[in-house]
Design an enzyme around this catalytic site. Structure first.
Site, short mmCIF file in Angstrom:
data_model
loop_
_atom_site.label_atom_id
_atom_site.label_comp_id
_atom_site.label_asym_id
_atom_site.label_seq_id
_atom_site.Cartn_x
_atom_site.Cartn_y
_atom_site.Cartn_z
N GLU A 1 28.15 46.09 9.08
CA GLU A 1 27.84 45.30 10.22
C GLU A 1 29.19 44.84 11.02
O GLU A 1 29.11 44.89 12.40
CB GLU A 1 27.40 43.86 9.65
CG GLU A 1 26.12 43.82 8.72
CD GLU A 1 26.61 43.80 7.22
OE1 GLU A 1 27.20 44.75 7.09
OE2 GLU A 1 25.84 43.24 6.53
N CYS B 1 26.55 39.73 3.63
CA CYS B 1 27.49 38.81 2.92
C CYS B 1 28.14 37.73 3.87
O CYS B 1 27.61 37.53 5.28
CB CYS B 1 28.47 39.82 2.36
SG CYS B 1 29.79 40.03 3.56
N CYS C 1 30.12 38.90 7.06
CA CYS C 1 29.16 39.58 8.05
C CYS C 1 28.31 38.64 8.74
O CYS C 1 28.23 38.72 10.16
CB CYS C 1 28.54 40.71 7.42
SG CYS C 1 29.61 42.04 6.81
#
Lengths: 162, 162
Positions: free
Chosen positions: B54, B82, B85
């Site tokens: 990402e 996560c 990101c």
């Protein structure tokens, strides 16, 4: 080594951001008493939303140690990390975070959330706050005062033209 | 355009990560029906804890639009982002996130936390889940099965040597 020593280095980084017209946040990463990564906010200059001080310092430190795990490394940062940076700190396995000023609007190390100390994640980071807090707050305050002043002047000169 | 179309592109990115021995996660960023950023996980290859799919896709998209605000851009990612990101997605002002498989261990878009929809932050992101979920899960499952198999073989050959 006294935490103030390394926070002064992070403040030098914040000053570099200030001088470039960037929100003045600075960070350094320390291993065995040596600075192995430095960074200051460069989102406008780099036109990159991820170019926060902490991310740039982490990337430099990872290059320095030759791997993505920053074991036994401490991060000093003038303003409480946001969710992105707090997440990166956990991923990098940073040992301790030393914070200058807290950020009640977006801070993710105790203010809005506490990502580095979320025990559901696979790494836990110790946090120390209030390191040279006044100096770290002062540079941010000066930056936003100057910005408001600049915007006010632009508005006034636009009104005079109309 | 059907979300499956762009998730297939994200899966192609995940496959590139797989072939490099990286945890297979892929992402693309779409604006006006065009892909303006692509990325796959490269943390081991780049020795950089921030080199998630990402983040790399966001950096490429920001370069493409010439600024850090990815307004009216959607992100397609094979696995739930996560905390790092998810934080970057909010900072970049992404419009919508399309997710393949959820990540109950570290996901920050609904699993452990929901950073893109934290209304205390200054940007709110719409989230769509379950896009080609089986395909996105399958490539991750294969990767970890192969990894366990490899580790088991190494252990066995070490025992034979001793």
């Amino acid at each position: 080594m006294n935490p103030d020593f390394f926070m002064k280095e992070a403040l030098l980084e914040a000053k570099k951001a200030f001088d470039k017209g960037e929100v003045p946040v600075g960070a350094v990463i320390v291993k065995d008493g040596n600075i192995i990564g430095r960074g200051h906010n460069l989102t406008e200059t780099k036109k990159d939303p991820t170019a926060h001080a902490e991310i740039l310092a982490i990337k430099q430190a990872a290059e320095s140690v030759g791997g993505w795990r920053l074991l036994d490394c401490d991060l000093y940062v003038t303003v409480e990390p946001c969710a992105m940076c707090a997440g990166a700190i956990v991923l990098a396995r940073i040992n301790r975070i030393y914070i200058g000023a807290m950020d009640p609007k977006a801070g993710a190390c105790g203010s809005l959330m506490n990502i580095p100390q979320d025990e559901r994640l696979n790494h836990y980071v110790k946090i120390h706050t209030g390191i040279l807090e006044n100096d770290c707050q002062q540079i941010i305050r000066e930056f936003f005062q100057a910005l408001r002043h600049k915007k006010k002047n632009i508005r006034q000169s636009n009104q005079e033209e109309n």
